[in-house]
Write a protein that holds these residues in place. Sequence first.
Motif, PDB file in Angstrom:
ATOM      1  N   ALA A 174       0.835  -1.211   0.000  1.00  0.00           N
ATOM      2  CA  ALA A 174       0.000   0.000   0.000  1.00  0.00           C
ATOM      3  C   ALA A 174       0.866   1.256   0.000  1.00  0.00           C
ATOM      4  N   GLY A 175       1.829   1.333   0.908  1.00  0.00           N
ATOM      5  CA  GLY A 175       2.672   2.525   1.017  1.00  0.00           C
ATOM      6  C   GLY A 175       3.509   2.745  -0.230  1.00  0.00           C
ATOM      7  N   GLN A 177       1.837 -22.795   6.761  1.00  0.00           N
ATOM      8  CA  GLN A 177       1.118 -21.791   7.557  1.00  0.00           C
ATOM      9  C   GLN A 177       0.102 -22.486   8.446  1.00  0.00           C
ATOM     10  N   VAL A 183       8.404   4.723  13.271  1.00  0.00           N
ATOM     11  CA  VAL A 183       7.730   5.976  13.650  1.00  0.00           C
ATOM     12  C   VAL A 183       6.995   5.722  14.965  1.00  0.00           C
TER      13      VAL A 183
HETATM   14  C1  LIG Z   1       1.468 -15.430   6.063  1.00  0.00           C
HETATM   15  C2  LIG Z   1       0.763 -14.562   5.057  1.00  0.00           C
HETATM   16  C3  LIG Z   1       0.354 -15.097   3.847  1.00  0.00           C
HETATM   17  C4  LIG Z   1      -0.298 -14.296   2.912  1.00  0.00           C
HETATM   18  N1  LIG Z   1      -0.601 -14.835   1.691  1.00  0.00           N
HETATM   19  C5  LIG Z   1      -1.117 -14.024   0.735  1.00  0.00           C
HETATM   20  C6  LIG Z   1      -1.283 -14.507  -0.591  1.00  0.00           C
HETATM   21  O1  LIG Z   1      -0.904 -15.639  -0.918  1.00  0.00           O
HETATM   22  N2  LIG Z   1      -1.840 -13.662  -1.519  1.00  0.00           N
HETATM   23  C7  LIG Z   1      -2.220 -12.393  -1.203  1.00  0.00           C
HETATM   24  O2  LIG Z   1      -2.719 -11.662  -2.084  1.00  0.00           O
HETATM   25  N3  LIG Z   1      -2.029 -11.894   0.029  1.00  0.00           N
HETATM   26  C8  LIG Z   1      -1.478 -12.679   1.003  1.00  0.00           C
HETATM   27  N4  LIG Z   1      -1.245 -12.174   2.247  1.00  0.00           N
HETATM   28  C9  LIG Z   1      -1.674 -10.786   2.539  1.00  0.00           C
HETATM   29  C10 LIG Z   1      -0.716  -9.760   1.919  1.00  0.00           C
HETATM   30  O3  LIG Z   1       0.592 -10.040   2.324  1.00  0.00           O
HETATM   31  C11 LIG Z   1      -1.133  -8.383   2.421  1.00  0.00           C
HETATM   32  O4  LIG Z   1      -2.492  -8.162   2.074  1.00  0.00           O
HETATM   33  C12 LIG Z   1      -0.327  -7.214   1.857  1.00  0.00           C
HETATM   34  O5  LIG Z   1       1.024  -7.546   1.646  1.00  0.00           O
HETATM   35  C13 LIG Z   1      -0.466  -6.044   2.838  1.00  0.00           C
HETATM   36  O6  LIG Z   1       0.233  -4.895   2.377  1.00  0.00           O
HETATM   37  P1  LIG Z   1       0.146  -3.559   3.243  1.00  0.00           P
HETATM   38  O7  LIG Z   1       1.010  -2.562   2.563  1.00  0.00           O
HETATM   39  O8  LIG Z   1      -1.280  -3.201   3.476  1.00  0.00           O
HETATM   40  O9  LIG Z   1       0.721  -3.911   4.688  1.00  0.00           O
HETATM   41  P2  LIG Z   1       2.168  -4.423   5.119  1.00  0.00           P
HETATM   42  O10 LIG Z   1       2.779  -5.252   4.067  1.00  0.00           O
HETATM   43  O11 LIG Z   1       1.975  -5.035   6.477  1.00  0.00           O
HETATM   44  O12 LIG Z   1       3.020  -3.081   5.253  1.00  0.00           O
HETATM   45  C14 LIG Z   1       2.998  -2.280   6.407  1.00  0.00           C
HETATM   46  C15 LIG Z   1       4.418  -1.783   6.652  1.00  0.00           C
HETATM   47  O13 LIG Z   1       4.381  -0.850   7.744  1.00  0.00           O
HETATM   48  C16 LIG Z   1       5.576  -0.980   8.468  1.00  0.00           C
HETATM   49  N5  LIG Z   1       5.350  -0.410   9.797  1.00  0.00           N
HETATM   50  C17 LIG Z   1       4.471  -0.818  10.745  1.00  0.00           C
HETATM   51  N6  LIG Z   1       4.532  -0.012  11.823  1.00  0.00           N
HETATM   52  C18 LIG Z   1       5.470   0.935  11.535  1.00  0.00           C
HETATM   53  C19 LIG Z   1       5.988   2.041  12.247  1.00  0.00           C
HETATM   54  N7  LIG Z   1       5.547   2.357  13.479  1.00  0.00           N
HETATM   55  N8  LIG Z   1       6.966   2.793  11.689  1.00  0.00           N
HETATM   56  C20 LIG Z   1       7.429   2.488  10.442  1.00  0.00           C
HETATM   57  N9  LIG Z   1       6.972   1.440   9.723  1.00  0.00           N
HETATM   58  C21 LIG Z   1       6.007   0.683  10.253  1.00  0.00           C
HETATM   59  C22 LIG Z   1       5.838  -2.482   8.472  1.00  0.00           C
HETATM   60  O14 LIG Z   1       7.211  -2.753   8.729  1.00  0.00           O
HETATM   61  C23 LIG Z   1       5.390  -2.876   7.073  1.00  0.00           C
HETATM   62  O15 LIG Z   1       6.489  -2.887   6.169  1.00  0.00           O
HETATM   63  C24 LIG Z   1      -0.574 -12.940   3.199  1.00  0.00           C
HETATM   64  C25 LIG Z   1      -0.125 -12.395   4.412  1.00  0.00           C
HETATM   65  C26 LIG Z   1       0.541 -13.189   5.319  1.00  0.00           C
HETATM   66  C27 LIG Z   1       1.080 -12.576   6.592  1.00  0.00           C
END
Ligand SMILES: Cc1cc2nc3c(=O)[nH]c(=O)nc-3n(C[C@H](O)[C@H](O)[C@H](O)COP(=O)(O)OP(=O)(O)OC[C@H]3O[C@@H](n4cnc5c(N)ncnc54)[C@H](O)[C@@H]3O)c2cc1C
Length: 321
Positions: free
Chosen positions: A19-20, A223, A122
């Motif tokens: 997302a970011g 998993q 952060v």
């Molecule tokens: C085990 C597992 C299996 C999955 N399998 C699939 C799949 O097969 N197919 C699929 O489509 N999706 C799958 N997903 C879901 C998918 O990974 C997520 O939907 C997607 O990657 C989320 O992206 P995001 O940017 O919303 O969040 P995130 O990827 O969680 O990004 C958030 C970021 O914020 C950072 N952060 C948090 N707090 C702070 C802070 N205070 N300061 C600075 N940085 C911070 C974190 O380090 C992280 O990098 C799976 C997830 C998991 C955990």
Amino acid sequence: MGYIVARTERIAIIGAGMAGLTCARRLADAGYAPAVFDKGRGIGGRLATRRTPDGLQFDHGAQYATARSPDFEALLKQARNAGAAALWADGADQAHIVGTPGMSGLGKHLGQGLDIRQGIAVTGLNRVDDGWAVTFAGGAEVFDRVVVTVPAPQVSDLLGLEHPMSREVAAVRLDPCVTLMAAFDPLAPRPFITRADSDDPLTWIAQDSSKPDRQAPACWVAQASTVWSTAHLELSPNALVALMLPMLCDRLGTDVSTLRYAAAHRWRYARVSVPLGRPFARNRSGTLYAGGDWCLGPRIEAAWSSGEAIAQHILDASFSE
Ligand SMILES: Cc1cc2nc3c(=O)[nH]c(=O)nc-3n(C[C@H](O)[C@H](O)[C@H](O)COP(=O)(O)OP(=O)(O)OC[C@H]3O[C@@H](n4cnc5c(N)ncnc54)[C@H](O)[C@@H]3O)c2cc1C
């Protein structure tokens, strides 16, 4: 000929997951220079790849991406053309696209050329006269707009429990997932590429090394179910290995003597079970946004949609100002 107008507005993005990074990429393409903060050492968030000193590697977060919308399909195609993704021949009906040489490759691809400040957690966001102060260990920096893409339950860590945005996202739920990474002797049995069984405590098992561009053989990822993960989340990684490894050996038809490596990872916020129901949350003035997969659903594409929608909203707002 098209040209990009450099924009001076200071924008911070908290979180370098799908997302970011998507939001930052769109804004950078429109002439902004967003600063992306991530507490992790790598980028990609749950698009994660663990590498060992012996050259083993495991996608211990997201397993693969699927596309429902043509625009996300186009992004995956572009990543494939750039060598950052490839089709995984896992026998599924739908195309499963994986990052190369690991799932984190997708994040790295999106993050190219962006101002990403890794290893910075952060700790707070506070309104100040001329914007938002982003606070982290050893300092603070002021931005005009902030986009928060951390998992919803962590939004209140930054804004405080009483902040209207913390309250707005309070009903969102993400379930945990404990993941086992294990490598076996290359001659050990490999009875399948993937196995999904919702009745098994190991709901998903994948022969990770069967994905394209992986060098090490016989690497597996398993998993645990949400129920099992919730019940065991507070155990140490070693204790989790001790419980999960015999289950994995049983499902593969091998014994622990063929094991080369094992480790467990605890995802406290893995999969969205109760989404927000819209692509992002924001304050009235449009200076603070929150988004991520948790807005729309448990998929990489949902995180991408949220990041895209936030960027579009910022661009629409700034063009109408
Ligand atoms: C085990 C597992 C299996 C999955 N399998 C699939 C799949 O097969 N197919 C699929 O489509 N999706 C799958 N997903 C879901 C998918 O990974 C997520 O939907 C997607 O990657 C989320 O992206 P995001 O940017 O919303 O969040 P995130 O990827 O969680 O990004 C958030 C970021 O914020 C950072 N952060 C948090 N707090 C702070 C802070 N205070 N300061 C600075 N940085 C911070 C974190 O380090 C992280 O990098 C799976 C997830 C998991 C955990």
